[in-house]
Design an enzyme around this catalytic site. Structure first.
Site, PDB file in Angstrom:
ATOM      1  N   LYS A   9       0.845  -1.202   0.000  1.00 41.14           N
ATOM      2  CA  LYS A   9       0.000   0.000   0.000  1.00 41.14           C
ATOM      3  C   LYS A   9       0.873   1.241   0.000  1.00 41.14           C
ATOM      4  O   LYS A   9       1.911   1.288   0.670  1.00 41.14           O
ATOM      5  CB  LYS A   9      -0.889   0.002   1.254  1.00 41.14           C
ATOM      6  CG  LYS A   9      -1.751   1.253   1.420  1.00 41.14           C
ATOM      7  CD  LYS A   9      -1.656   1.878   2.806  1.00 41.14           C
ATOM      8  CE  LYS A   9      -0.295   2.074   3.312  1.00 41.14           C
ATOM      9  NZ  LYS A   9      -0.102   3.083   4.367  1.00 41.14           N
ATOM     10  N   PRO A  94       9.197  -4.229   3.359  1.00 38.03           N
ATOM     11  CA  PRO A  94       9.898  -3.869   4.596  1.00 38.03           C
ATOM     12  C   PRO A  94       8.920  -3.605   5.738  1.00 38.03           C
ATOM     13  O   PRO A  94       7.807  -3.119   5.527  1.00 38.03           O
ATOM     14  CB  PRO A  94      10.646  -2.583   4.208  1.00 38.03           C
ATOM     15  CG  PRO A  94      10.766  -2.641   2.720  1.00 38.03           C
ATOM     16  CD  PRO A  94       9.527  -3.339   2.236  1.00 38.03           C
ATOM     17  N   VAL A  95       9.338  -3.939   6.950  1.00 37.15           N
ATOM     18  CA  VAL A  95       8.503  -3.784   8.135  1.00 37.15           C
ATOM     19  C   VAL A  95       8.609  -2.344   8.648  1.00 37.15           C
ATOM     20  O   VAL A  95       9.677  -1.725   8.594  1.00 37.15           O
ATOM     21  CB  VAL A  95       8.936  -4.790   9.222  1.00 37.15           C
ATOM     22  CG1 VAL A  95       8.171  -4.562  10.509  1.00 37.15           C
ATOM     23  CG2 VAL A  95       8.730  -6.219   8.717  1.00 37.15           C
ATOM     24  N   ALA A  96       7.481  -1.810   9.145  1.00 42.02           N
ATOM     25  CA  ALA A  96       7.427  -0.442   9.684  1.00 42.02           C
ATOM     26  C   ALA A  96       7.969   0.560   8.675  1.00 42.02           C
ATOM     27  O   ALA A  96       8.795   1.412   8.987  1.00 42.02           O
ATOM     28  CB  ALA A  96       8.182  -0.344  11.004  1.00 42.02           C
ATOM     29  N   ALA A  97       7.465   0.448   7.424  1.00 43.50           N
ATOM     30  CA  ALA A  97       8.011   1.234   6.320  1.00 43.50           C
ATOM     31  C   ALA A  97       7.002   2.175   5.682  1.00 43.50           C
ATOM     32  O   ALA A  97       7.318   2.842   4.707  1.00 43.50           O
ATOM     33  CB  ALA A  97       8.566   0.293   5.251  1.00 43.50           C
ATOM     34  N   GLY A 102       1.844  -5.461   7.097  1.00 45.50           N
ATOM     35  CA  GLY A 102       1.003  -6.317   7.930  1.00 45.50           C
ATOM     36  C   GLY A 102      -0.449  -6.256   7.523  1.00 45.50           C
ATOM     37  O   GLY A 102      -1.148  -7.280   7.499  1.00 45.50           O
ATOM     38  N   SER A 103      -0.923  -5.066   7.190  1.00 49.68           N
ATOM     39  CA  SER A 103      -2.315  -4.905   6.752  1.00 49.68           C
ATOM     40  C   SER A 103      -2.553  -5.620   5.430  1.00 49.68           C
ATOM     41  O   SER A 103      -3.588  -6.274   5.232  1.00 49.68           O
ATOM     42  CB  SER A 103      -2.657  -3.419   6.607  1.00 49.68           C
ATOM     43  OG  SER A 103      -2.559  -2.756   7.852  1.00 49.68           O
ATOM     44  N   ALA A 104      -1.603  -5.501   4.502  1.00 44.19           N
ATOM     45  CA  ALA A 104      -1.729  -6.180   3.213  1.00 44.19           C
ATOM     46  C   ALA A 104      -1.772  -7.692   3.401  1.00 44.19           C
ATOM     47  O   ALA A 104      -2.548  -8.394   2.729  1.00 44.19           O
ATOM     48  CB  ALA A 104      -0.569  -5.791   2.306  1.00 44.19           C
ATOM     49  N   ASP A 136      -5.808   0.229   8.162  1.00 45.66           N
ATOM     50  CA  ASP A 136      -5.484   0.067   6.744  1.00 45.66           C
ATOM     51  C   ASP A 136      -5.950  -1.268   6.165  1.00 45.66           C
ATOM     52  O   ASP A 136      -5.876  -1.467   4.941  1.00 45.66           O
ATOM     53  CB  ASP A 136      -3.976   0.176   6.520  1.00 45.66           C
ATOM     54  CG  ASP A 136      -3.476   1.605   6.585  1.00 45.66           C
ATOM     55  OD1 ASP A 136      -4.303   2.533   6.547  1.00 45.66           O
ATOM     56  OD2 ASP A 136      -2.247   1.795   6.674  1.00 45.66           O
TER      57      ASP A 136
END
Length: 272
Positions: A9, A94-97, A102-104, A136
């Site tokens: 996203k 990438p995490v926290a990007a 996580g939502s996707a 999200d």
């Protein structure tokens, strides 16, 4: 084996309006999605399980609180069935990007298990179920360009379809937690998103607070601007990933080549 993509996203614009009594913020955003993302695979299994692989898997949580597993349990509970599925997630986002990884992934789980379990629920029903999982997740269920209001879950049509637009995603390999960025916002409502205003006249109101936490974000934005061929340069979500839109693949790829020695994470792709 069922395969379900989990597109990353992006936020082409993100206007913060006010802090709500429930602690969330009212916002307005133009959500879009890219051909780049994670991939979820699933098949019948005993109980609900999840394994991970991929370049960003080590930074992801595979415990019971993982959003994929929470989404699966929520769908099974709503359908009145036992959640049986063996899932495998290939993590690339990438995490926290600021890319909604996580939502996707949670949205992909809802779509995949909807098929695996033969529920045949429409996306609207899955999106309603997704709302408690995160702000999200509902828009990620649709994974197409939409306008979002409220916490981001009040979704509606956006009249300008950017599908096919070449885009370069750049992350300086730092993570930015959403909470501290919201906390650093200056609380100034600078107005709504107007569909009559070009994207260049809109904003991401989280940018300044994210730069305070990770000043390298300003370096990324400046580097993309200096390339000279981007029609739009902006931070996505709460950062640290930044994006640039281009008229054609050649311009995008030249921009990526110019940053090849930066050490930053680069992803040339396109909007879907």
């Amino acid at each position: 084996m069922i395969i379900e993509p989990a597109p990353a996203k992006i936020n082409l614009a993100l206007h913060l309006r006010r802090r709500r009594p429930d602690g969330y913020h009212d916002l307005e955003s133009i959500f879009a999605f890219t051909a780049f993302g994670d991939t979820l695979r699933g098949e019948a299994g005993e109980g609900l399980s999840l394994t991970l692989s991929g370049p960003t898997a080590a930074a992801a949580d595979v415990g019971d609180d993982n959003l994929v597993l929470r989404a699966g349990r929520a769908l099974a509970a709503a359908a009145g069935i036992v959640p049986n599925a063996a899932l495998h997630l290939e993590k690339r986002i990438p995490v926290a990007a600021g890319l909604g990884g996580g939502s996707a992934d949670a949205a992909a789980a809802l779509r995949l298990l909807n098929r695996l379990w033969g529920l045949d629920w429409p996306l609207e029903r899955l999106a309603a179920l997704a709302a408690p999982l995160g702000a999200d997740v509902p828009v990620c269920v649709y994974s197409r360009t939409l306008f979002g209001a409220g916490k981001g879950e009040a979704l509606s049509h956006w009249p300008h379809d950017p599908a096919g637009t070449p885009i370069l995603l750049v992350n300086p390999r730092v993570a930015v937690a959403t909470g501290p960025v919201f906390a650093g916002w200056d609380q100034q409502d600078r107005g709504p998103i107007d569909a009559a205003v070009p994207l260049t006249g809109l904003r991401n109101d989280m940018t300044a607070a994210a730069i305070v936490l990770q000043p390298v974000i300003a370096d990324v934005l400046s580097a993309l601007e200096r390339g000279g061929e981007a029609s739009l340069v902006r931070m996505s979500g709460s950062g640290a990933t930044c994006l640039a839109l281009y008229a054609d693949d050649g311009a995008r790829d030249r921009a990526a080549a110019a940053l090849a020695t930066s050490g930053w994470w680069l992803c040339p792709t396109h909007i879907i």
